[in-house]
Scaffold this motif. Structure first.
Motif, PDB file in Angstrom:
ATOM      1  N   LEU A 132      33.787 -27.410  39.379  1.00 50.24           N
ATOM      2  CA  LEU A 132      34.726 -27.056  38.039  1.00 50.24           C
ATOM      3  C   LEU A 132      34.673 -25.492  37.892  1.00 50.24           C
ATOM      4  O   LEU A 132      35.922 -25.194  37.919  1.00 50.24           O
ATOM      5  N   LEU A 133      33.645 -24.803  38.207  1.00 49.17           N
ATOM      6  CA  LEU A 133      33.595 -23.589  38.038  1.00 49.17           C
ATOM      7  C   LEU A 133      34.348 -22.790  38.920  1.00 49.17           C
ATOM      8  O   LEU A 133      35.289 -21.888  38.578  1.00 49.17           O
ATOM      9  N   ASN A 134      34.558 -23.290  40.480  1.00 45.91           N
ATOM     10  CA  ASN A 134      35.160 -22.849  41.170  1.00 45.91           C
ATOM     11  C   ASN A 134      36.698 -22.846  41.148  1.00 45.91           C
ATOM     12  O   ASN A 134      37.299 -22.146  41.381  1.00 45.91           O
ATOM     13  N   ILE A 135      37.034 -24.012  40.521  1.00 41.56           N
ATOM     14  CA  ILE A 135      38.512 -24.303  40.261  1.00 41.56           C
ATOM     15  C   ILE A 135      38.909 -23.407  39.194  1.00 41.56           C
ATOM     16  O   ILE A 135      40.102 -22.880  39.293  1.00 41.56           O
ATOM     17  N   LEU A 136      38.118 -23.123  38.051  1.00 41.09           N
ATOM     18  CA  LEU A 136      38.335 -22.458  37.079  1.00 41.09           C
ATOM     19  C   LEU A 136      38.747 -20.917  37.494  1.00 41.09           C
ATOM     20  O   LEU A 136      39.601 -20.184  36.967  1.00 41.09           O
ATOM     21  N   GLY A 137      37.840 -20.757  38.623  1.00 41.59           N
ATOM     22  CA  GLY A 137      37.930 -19.261  38.801  1.00 41.59           C
ATOM     23  C   GLY A 137      39.022 -18.948  40.099  1.00 41.59           C
ATOM     24  O   GLY A 137      39.100 -17.641  40.660  1.00 41.59           O
ATOM     25  N   GLY A 138      39.866 -19.835  40.420  1.00 44.30           N
ATOM     26  CA  GLY A 138      40.492 -19.856  41.519  1.00 44.30           C
ATOM     27  C   GLY A 138      39.971 -19.762  42.788  1.00 44.30           C
ATOM     28  O   GLY A 138      40.697 -19.305  43.907  1.00 44.30           O
ATOM     29  N   MET A 139      38.770 -19.973  43.091  1.00 43.88           N
ATOM     30  CA  MET A 139      38.075 -19.936  44.451  1.00 43.88           C
ATOM     31  C   MET A 139      38.069 -21.130  45.168  1.00 43.88           C
ATOM     32  O   MET A 139      38.125 -21.321  46.196  1.00 43.88           O
TER      33      MET A 139
ATOM     34  N   GLN B  78      40.940 -25.087  45.055  1.00 49.29           N
ATOM     35  CA  GLN B  78      42.082 -25.808  44.692  1.00 49.29           C
ATOM     36  C   GLN B  78      42.058 -27.195  44.303  1.00 49.29           C
ATOM     37  O   GLN B  78      41.194 -27.872  45.054  1.00 49.29           O
ATOM     38  N   ALA B  79      42.305 -27.579  43.141  1.00 57.43           N
ATOM     39  CA  ALA B  79      42.371 -29.104  42.878  1.00 57.43           C
ATOM     40  C   ALA B  79      42.985 -29.897  43.929  1.00 57.43           C
ATOM     41  O   ALA B  79      44.068 -29.467  44.611  1.00 57.43           O
ATOM     42  N   SER B  80      42.528 -30.942  44.360  1.00 57.96           N
ATOM     43  CA  SER B  80      43.087 -32.158  45.083  1.00 57.96           C
ATOM     44  C   SER B  80      44.217 -32.655  44.415  1.00 57.96           C
ATOM     45  O   SER B  80      45.218 -33.286  45.035  1.00 57.96           O
ATOM     46  N   SER B  81      44.020 -33.091  43.181  1.00 59.81           N
ATOM     47  CA  SER B  81      45.060 -33.565  42.088  1.00 59.81           C
ATOM     48  C   SER B  81      44.874 -32.840  40.687  1.00 59.81           C
ATOM     49  O   SER B  81      44.070 -32.416  40.476  1.00 59.81           O
ATOM     50  N   GLY B  82      45.875 -33.254  39.981  1.00 56.52           N
ATOM     51  CA  GLY B  82      45.808 -32.716  38.824  1.00 56.52           C
ATOM     52  C   GLY B  82      46.481 -31.241  38.565  1.00 56.52           C
ATOM     53  O   GLY B  82      46.899 -30.690  39.575  1.00 56.52           O
ATOM     54  N   GLU B  83      46.506 -30.636  37.588  1.00 61.23           N
ATOM     55  CA  GLU B  83      47.168 -29.455  37.252  1.00 61.23           C
ATOM     56  C   GLU B  83      46.238 -28.499  36.515  1.00 61.23           C
ATOM     57  O   GLU B  83      45.337 -28.976  35.599  1.00 61.23           O
ATOM     58  N   VAL B  84      46.158 -27.117  36.764  1.00 61.85           N
ATOM     59  CA  VAL B  84      45.456 -26.159  36.320  1.00 61.85           C
ATOM     60  C   VAL B  84      46.135 -24.901  36.103  1.00 61.85           C
ATOM     61  O   VAL B  84      46.931 -24.185  36.504  1.00 61.85           O
ATOM     62  N   TYR B  85      46.140 -24.823  34.537  1.00 60.34           N
ATOM     63  CA  TYR B  85      46.948 -23.891  33.937  1.00 60.34           C
ATOM     64  C   TYR B  85      46.118 -22.562  33.428  1.00 60.34           C
ATOM     65  O   TYR B  85      45.024 -22.936  32.736  1.00 60.34           O
ATOM     66  N   TYR B  86      46.437 -21.189  33.649  1.00 52.58           N
ATOM     67  CA  TYR B  86      45.870 -20.123  33.138  1.00 52.58           C
ATOM     68  C   TYR B  86      46.769 -19.526  32.146  1.00 52.58           C
ATOM     69  O   TYR B  86      47.849 -19.117  32.503  1.00 52.58           O
ATOM     70  N   LYS B  87      46.626 -19.649  30.801  1.00 52.29           N
ATOM     71  CA  LYS B  87      47.759 -19.413  29.922  1.00 52.29           C
ATOM     72  C   LYS B  87      48.918 -20.298  30.291  1.00 52.29           C
ATOM     73  O   LYS B  87      48.935 -21.651  30.246  1.00 52.29           O
ATOM     74  N   ASN B  88      50.078 -19.794  30.400  1.00 54.03           N
ATOM     75  CA  ASN B  88      51.243 -20.553  30.869  1.00 54.03           C
ATOM     76  C   ASN B  88      51.619 -20.598  32.226  1.00 54.03           C
ATOM     77  O   ASN B  88      52.732 -21.009  32.689  1.00 54.03           O
ATOM     78  N   ARG B  89      50.635 -20.179  33.144  1.00 54.92           N
ATOM     79  CA  ARG B  89      50.746 -20.192  34.406  1.00 54.92           C
ATOM     80  C   ARG B  89      50.093 -21.300  35.145  1.00 54.92           C
ATOM     81  O   ARG B  89      48.754 -21.661  35.106  1.00 54.92           O
ATOM     82  N   ASN B  90      50.896 -21.697  36.062  1.00 53.23           N
ATOM     83  CA  ASN B  90      50.240 -23.213  36.900  1.00 53.23           C
ATOM     84  C   ASN B  90      49.473 -22.530  38.004  1.00 53.23           C
ATOM     85  O   ASN B  90      50.195 -21.993  39.060  1.00 53.23           O
ATOM     86  N   LEU B  91      48.263 -22.841  38.300  1.00 53.60           N
ATOM     87  CA  LEU B  91      47.556 -22.175  39.117  1.00 53.60           C
ATOM     88  C   LEU B  91      47.562 -23.103  40.392  1.00 53.60           C
ATOM     89  O   LEU B  91      47.334 -22.512  41.687  1.00 53.60           O
ATOM     90  N   THR B  92      47.821 -24.373  40.107  1.00 49.46           N
ATOM     91  CA  THR B  92      47.962 -25.603  41.129  1.00 49.46           C
ATOM     92  C   THR B  92      49.000 -25.252  42.074  1.00 49.46           C
ATOM     93  O   THR B  92      48.926 -25.488  43.376  1.00 49.46           O
ATOM     94  N   GLN B  93      50.051 -24.511  41.874  1.00 47.91           N
ATOM     95  CA  GLN B  93      51.197 -24.277  42.635  1.00 47.91           C
ATOM     96  C   GLN B  93      51.079 -22.722  43.176  1.00 47.91           C
ATOM     97  O   GLN B  93      52.202 -22.381  43.850  1.00 47.91           O
ATOM     98  N   ALA B  94      50.096 -21.994  42.916  1.00 48.76           N
ATOM     99  CA  ALA B  94      50.038 -20.698  43.181  1.00 48.76           C
ATOM    100  C   ALA B  94      49.778 -20.395  44.695  1.00 48.76           C
ATOM    101  O   ALA B  94      48.976 -21.277  45.370  1.00 48.76           O
TER     102      ALA B  94
ATOM    103  N   THR C  90      44.340 -14.643  44.772  1.00 48.94           N
ATOM    104  CA  THR C  90      43.500 -13.735  44.771  1.00 48.94           C
ATOM    105  C   THR C  90      43.617 -12.493  43.732  1.00 48.94           C
ATOM    106  O   THR C  90      42.870 -12.037  43.230  1.00 48.94           O
ATOM    107  N   ARG C  91      44.931 -12.355  43.639  1.00 51.22           N
ATOM    108  CA  ARG C  91      45.277 -11.625  42.441  1.00 51.22           C
ATOM    109  C   ARG C  91      44.730 -12.158  41.020  1.00 51.22           C
ATOM    110  O   ARG C  91      44.316 -11.244  40.326  1.00 51.22           O
ATOM    111  N   PHE C  92      45.048 -13.146  40.829  1.00 47.59           N
ATOM    112  CA  PHE C  92      44.182 -13.818  39.546  1.00 47.59           C
ATOM    113  C   PHE C  92      42.608 -13.653  39.811  1.00 47.59           C
ATOM    114  O   PHE C  92      42.230 -13.119  38.718  1.00 47.59           O
ATOM    115  N   ARG C  93      42.025 -13.772  40.767  1.00 46.65           N
ATOM    116  CA  ARG C  93      40.545 -13.580  40.765  1.00 46.65           C
ATOM    117  C   ARG C  93      40.179 -12.064  40.515  1.00 46.65           C
ATOM    118  O   ARG C  93      39.212 -11.783  39.898  1.00 46.65           O
TER     119      ARG C  93
END
Length: 236
Positions: free
Chosen positions: A52-59, A61-77, A83-86
């Motif tokens: 969970l921590l690795n996914i929150l930190g962008g280290m 990526q999820a196999s399924s589902g969506e991860v948002y940082y503010k209004n930015r979808n990290l799942t599609q990043a 790398t810029r996010f981290r």
């Protein structure tokens, strides 16, 4: 998404494939992380908290589902975007410090400062962790607690919105561990930084604004601490 929500995970799963075996490390996890909170994630080894921590930190990526940082979808990043996010948004503190042994304390912090456009002042961060007078010492000349405080300064100098701490007291004795927790709480309050601590030490949950409890890759309970304890009052 509410303005005070920094991150939002929606039905996130993570599956690792090892040969012919598939391991579901995280299962359909939904979680909101609020700006400025001190969040403690508790669970035994293998509960999914590090995933969970690795996914929150962008280290990772999820196999399924969506991860948002503010209004930015990290799942599609893209990888470059992650790398810029981290680099720009997240500070990391690990159990075993990960300092570069051939660099002084100050040089270890300077390397992190060079990663971002608007870092905090290196000397000020060393003062914040009360190691300004040790800045020219190498990691081998410092205690475990001092090395961990340098690793916190290294994370802090990037001026992150999110500070992720993976068992930050796991390699430390009781007294030194409490000193490190006090420092993390100070950063949370004075810098307004969202701090997430993952640990198997249930006592640390008492200092969190909220406590997330995990087992078998799932969140089974989220509780709110109406009156979080100061680190000095925690006993384990």
């Amino acid at each position: 998404m509410s303005e005070n929500v920094l991150m939002h995970l929606d039905k996130v799963s993570k599956v690792y494939t090892m040969g012919e075996v598939k391991v579901e490390a995280l299962k359909h996890t939904t979680l909101e992380v609020y700006q400025g909170e001190f969040l403690v994630i508790l669970g035994p080894s293998g509960s999914g908290k590090s995933t969970l921590l690795n996914i929150l930190g962008g280290m990772d990526q999820a196999s399924s589902g969506e991860v948002y940082y503010k209004n930015r979808n990290l799942t599609q990043a893209s990888e470059a975007s992650l790398t810029r996010f981290r680099r720009e948004e997240v500070g990391f503190v690990f159990q075993f410090y990960n300092l570069i042994p051939d660099l002084t304390a100050k040089e270890n912090v300077e390397i992190a400062a060079d990663l971002v456009d608007n870092p905090l002042l290196v000397n000020e961060c060393l003062k914040d962790v009360e190691l300004y007078d040790r800045m020219n010492h190498f990691p081998s000349q410092m205690s475990g607690g001092e090395q961990q405080r340098i690793s916190i300064a290294r994370a802090l100098v990037k001026n992150p919105r999110l500070l992720l701490c993976d068992e930050p007291t796991g390699a430390l004795d009781y007294s030194t561990g409490k000193t490190v927790l006090s420092l993390l709480k100070k950063i949370n309050v004075e810098k307004g930084c969202t701090v997430i601590v993952i640990t198997h030490n249930t006592a640390i949950g008492a200092m969190g604004d909220r406590v997330v409890r995990m087992r078998d890759g799932e969140i089974f309970e989220i509780t709110i601490n109406e009156s979080p304890l100061s680190p000095e009052r925690i006993e384990w």
